[in-house]
Design a protein around this motif. Sequence first.
Motif, PDB file in Angstrom:
ATOM      1  N   LYS A 277       3.801  -5.411  -1.231  1.00  0.00           N
ATOM      2  CA  LYS A 277       3.181  -6.534  -0.546  1.00  0.00           C
ATOM      3  C   LYS A 277       3.784  -6.665   0.840  1.00  0.00           C
ATOM      4  O   LYS A 277       4.990  -6.494   1.021  1.00  0.00           O
ATOM      5  N   LYS A 278       2.942  -6.972   1.807  1.00  0.00           N
ATOM      6  CA  LYS A 278       3.379  -7.093   3.196  1.00  0.00           C
ATOM      7  C   LYS A 278       2.609  -8.227   3.862  1.00  0.00           C
ATOM      8  O   LYS A 278       1.375  -8.283   3.775  1.00  0.00           O
ATOM      9  N   THR A 279       3.321  -9.136   4.519  1.00  0.00           N
ATOM     10  CA  THR A 279       2.677 -10.186   5.302  1.00  0.00           C
ATOM     11  C   THR A 279       2.647  -9.749   6.758  1.00  0.00           C
ATOM     12  O   THR A 279       3.691  -9.411   7.341  1.00  0.00           O
ATOM     13  N   LEU A 280       1.471  -9.731   7.362  1.00  0.00           N
ATOM     14  CA  LEU A 280       1.304  -9.283   8.735  1.00  0.00           C
ATOM     15  C   LEU A 280       1.505 -10.438   9.698  1.00  0.00           C
ATOM     16  O   LEU A 280       1.680 -11.587   9.307  1.00  0.00           O
ATOM     17  N   SER A 281       1.479 -10.135  10.994  1.00  0.00           N
ATOM     18  CA  SER A 281       1.887 -11.106  12.007  1.00  0.00           C
ATOM     19  C   SER A 281       1.012 -12.347  12.041  1.00  0.00           C
ATOM     20  O   SER A 281       1.499 -13.449  12.325  1.00  0.00           O
ATOM     21  N   ASN A 282      -0.290 -12.215  11.762  1.00  0.00           N
ATOM     22  CA  ASN A 282      -1.194 -13.374  11.774  1.00  0.00           C
ATOM     23  C   ASN A 282      -1.194 -14.146  10.460  1.00  0.00           C
ATOM     24  O   ASN A 282      -1.963 -15.085  10.294  1.00  0.00           O
ATOM     25  N   GLY A 283      -0.351 -13.714   9.521  1.00  0.00           N
ATOM     26  CA  GLY A 283      -0.335 -14.332   8.198  1.00  0.00           C
ATOM     27  C   GLY A 283      -1.203 -13.615   7.188  1.00  0.00           C
ATOM     28  O   GLY A 283      -1.228 -13.996   6.011  1.00  0.00           O
ATOM     29  N   ALA A 284      -1.938 -12.594   7.622  1.00  0.00           N
ATOM     30  CA  ALA A 284      -2.744 -11.804   6.692  1.00  0.00           C
ATOM     31  C   ALA A 284      -1.824 -11.096   5.705  1.00  0.00           C
ATOM     32  O   ALA A 284      -0.688 -10.732   6.036  1.00  0.00           O
ATOM     33  N   LYS A 285      -2.324 -10.880   4.485  1.00  0.00           N
ATOM     34  CA  LYS A 285      -1.506 -10.276   3.437  1.00  0.00           C
ATOM     35  C   LYS A 285      -2.093  -8.937   3.005  1.00  0.00           C
ATOM     36  O   LYS A 285      -3.285  -8.834   2.732  1.00  0.00           O
ATOM     37  N   LEU A 286      -1.219  -7.947   2.951  1.00  0.00           N
ATOM     38  CA  LEU A 286      -1.605  -6.600   2.533  1.00  0.00           C
ATOM     39  C   LEU A 286      -0.924  -6.299   1.208  1.00  0.00           C
ATOM     40  O   LEU A 286       0.290  -6.411   1.074  1.00  0.00           O
ATOM     41  N   GLU A 287      -1.732  -5.929   0.234  1.00  0.00           N
ATOM     42  CA  GLU A 287      -1.218  -5.553  -1.087  1.00  0.00           C
ATOM     43  C   GLU A 287      -1.610  -4.111  -1.335  1.00  0.00           C
ATOM     44  O   GLU A 287      -2.784  -3.744  -1.205  1.00  0.00           O
ATOM     45  N   GLY A 288      -0.628  -3.296  -1.688  1.00  0.00           N
ATOM     46  CA  GLY A 288      -0.901  -1.874  -1.843  1.00  0.00           C
ATOM     47  C   GLY A 288      -0.526  -1.333  -3.201  1.00  0.00           C
ATOM     48  O   GLY A 288       0.437  -1.791  -3.837  1.00  0.00           O
ATOM     49  N   TYR A 289      -1.332  -0.376  -3.664  1.00  0.00           N
ATOM     50  CA  TYR A 289      -1.073   0.334  -4.911  1.00  0.00           C
ATOM     51  C   TYR A 289      -0.779   1.785  -4.534  1.00  0.00           C
ATOM     52  O   TYR A 289      -1.665   2.503  -4.060  1.00  0.00           O
ATOM     53  N   ILE A 290       0.472   2.191  -4.737  1.00  0.00           N
ATOM     54  CA  ILE A 290       0.948   3.481  -4.256  1.00  0.00           C
ATOM     55  C   ILE A 290       1.091   4.454  -5.426  1.00  0.00           C
ATOM     56  O   ILE A 290       1.841   4.196  -6.380  1.00  0.00           O
ATOM     57  N   LEU A 291       0.368   5.551  -5.365  1.00  0.00           N
ATOM     58  CA  LEU A 291       0.458   6.565  -6.404  1.00  0.00           C
ATOM     59  C   LEU A 291       1.816   7.268  -6.362  1.00  0.00           C
ATOM     60  O   LEU A 291       2.376   7.493  -5.279  1.00  0.00           O
ATOM     61  N   GLU A 292       2.329   7.602  -7.518  1.00  0.00           N
ATOM     62  CA  GLU A 292       3.583   8.338  -7.584  1.00  0.00           C
ATOM     63  C   GLU A 292       3.311   9.828  -7.477  1.00  0.00           C
ATOM     64  O   GLU A 292       2.350  10.351  -8.034  1.00  0.00           O
ATOM     65  N   LYS A 293       4.203  10.482  -6.760  1.00  0.00           N
ATOM     66  CA  LYS A 293       4.075  11.928  -6.603  1.00  0.00           C
ATOM     67  C   LYS A 293       4.568  12.621  -7.862  1.00  0.00           C
ATOM     68  O   LYS A 293       5.681  12.393  -8.334  1.00  0.00           O
ATOM     69  N   LEU A 294       3.723  13.441  -8.456  1.00  0.00           N
ATOM     70  CA  LEU A 294       4.067  14.160  -9.665  1.00  0.00           C
ATOM     71  C   LEU A 294       4.579  15.551  -9.324  1.00  0.00           C
ATOM     72  O   LEU A 294       4.164  16.160  -8.331  1.00  0.00           O
ATOM     73  N   GLY A 295       5.458  16.060 -10.144  1.00  0.00           N
ATOM     74  CA  GLY A 295       5.972  17.409  -9.928  1.00  0.00           C
ATOM     75  C   GLY A 295       4.987  18.463 -10.385  1.00  0.00           C
ATOM     76  O   GLY A 295       3.913  18.176 -10.911  1.00  0.00           O
ATOM     77  N   LYS A 296       5.373  19.699 -10.164  1.00  0.00           N
ATOM     78  CA  LYS A 296       4.527  20.805 -10.613  1.00  0.00           C
ATOM     79  C   LYS A 296       4.443  20.826 -12.140  1.00  0.00           C
ATOM     80  O   LYS A 296       5.322  20.326 -12.829  1.00  0.00           O
ATOM     81  N   ARG A 297       3.388  21.414 -12.651  1.00  0.00           N
ATOM     82  CA  ARG A 297       3.189  21.510 -14.097  1.00  0.00           C
ATOM     83  C   ARG A 297       3.189  22.978 -14.514  1.00  0.00           C
ATOM     84  O   ARG A 297       2.530  23.817 -13.883  1.00  0.00           O
ATOM     85  N   GLU A 298       3.927  23.261 -15.578  1.00  0.00           N
ATOM     86  CA  GLU A 298       3.971  24.624 -16.090  1.00  0.00           C
ATOM     87  C   GLU A 298       2.745  24.856 -16.981  1.00  0.00           C
ATOM     88  O   GLU A 298       2.554  24.171 -17.984  1.00  0.00           O
ATOM     89  N   ILE A 299       1.911  25.798 -16.617  1.00  0.00           N
ATOM     90  CA  ILE A 299       0.707  26.084 -17.396  1.00  0.00           C
ATOM     91  C   ILE A 299       0.919  27.276 -18.337  1.00  0.00           C
ATOM     92  O   ILE A 299       0.192  27.432 -19.304  1.00  0.00           O
ATOM     93  N   ARG A 300       1.892  28.113 -18.033  1.00  0.00           N
ATOM     94  CA  ARG A 300       2.376  29.147 -18.950  1.00  0.00           C
ATOM     95  C   ARG A 300       3.762  29.552 -18.463  1.00  0.00           C
ATOM     96  O   ARG A 300       4.210  29.110 -17.410  1.00  0.00           O
ATOM     97  N   LYS A 301       4.435  30.351 -19.188  1.00  0.00           N
ATOM     98  CA  LYS A 301       5.823  30.673 -18.874  1.00  0.00           C
ATOM     99  C   LYS A 301       5.985  31.140 -17.433  1.00  0.00           C
ATOM    100  O   LYS A 301       5.336  32.089 -16.991  1.00  0.00           O
TER     101      LYS A 301
END
Length: 283
Positions: free
Chosen positions: A5-29
């Motif tokens: 959450k972030k309040t901007l200079s005019n009083g406007a409010k920004l709410e953000g949903y931030i995706l988490e960075k996932l690591g690589k996935r092993e699909i076979r050995k």
Amino acid sequence: MNKIKKTLSNGAKLEGYILEKLGKREIRKSKFVDRQAEKFPAVIILGGGGYKTIDSYETVPVALNFLSKGYHSFILEYSIDENSTYPNPLIDVYEAILFIREKTSEWDIDKDKIALIGFSAGAHLAGLCGSQWKLDKFEKLMERKKENFKPNAMILCYPITSMELLRKEKGKNIGVNWGEILQQDRDEIDVIKSIDYDTIPTFIWHTRTDGVVSVIQSIKMMEKMNEFNIPYEAHIFFDGFHGLSLNNSLSNYKYAVQDGYNPINVDKWFELMINWLNRIINY
């Protein structure tokens, strides 16, 4: 997923949903693949409400849909009512873009993949921001080079685009039911009059039978964008009332399909838009 959450200079409010960075996935050995793109795009969501309020059914459900498509999602509670005089809401949006671009490294955001999506009055605001970012006055107001707060694409859902048309449609009701910016008599608050060769790529949709904001608003904007060869995609759906949002039970007007009637095809706009947006920003 993280929430900020972030309040901007005019009083406007920004709410953000931030995706988490996932690591690589092993699909076979010893064989690993990336689960995600190296950097995420981001979208800023501007709900409607005639600059008198901001409707939640056009924000949170939309943010969840974008998250499912791999977009960081931000909801901006921009300046409304008596605080909505031009250019206050535009400053809110540009400040939000600057803030997000400052966080690109921390949040793995591609700074060249930041889109705006607006509904009704929020689409009016998105349209102004997408067509007026190049004005020198905003460089002075923001104290930054205009390219730093330029959005990369905009999605306009049943937008207000012409004040002249709105006054013909609504007459004195504008003063009663709409926020301050829509009562001002100046060319700067007219999206169509602001369109030129620097207008950003646009996706626009409307329903033919919208009884609050006429479909003519979108048609006239399409004509103006065509005149300046702006990259755009547009969809006019057969029928449906105003404020459909995603047109499902979570996001429809008053959180329900009105009168037991579900307009056909309207719910397809989101997939059409995502396909277009991914191509425009190369995601």
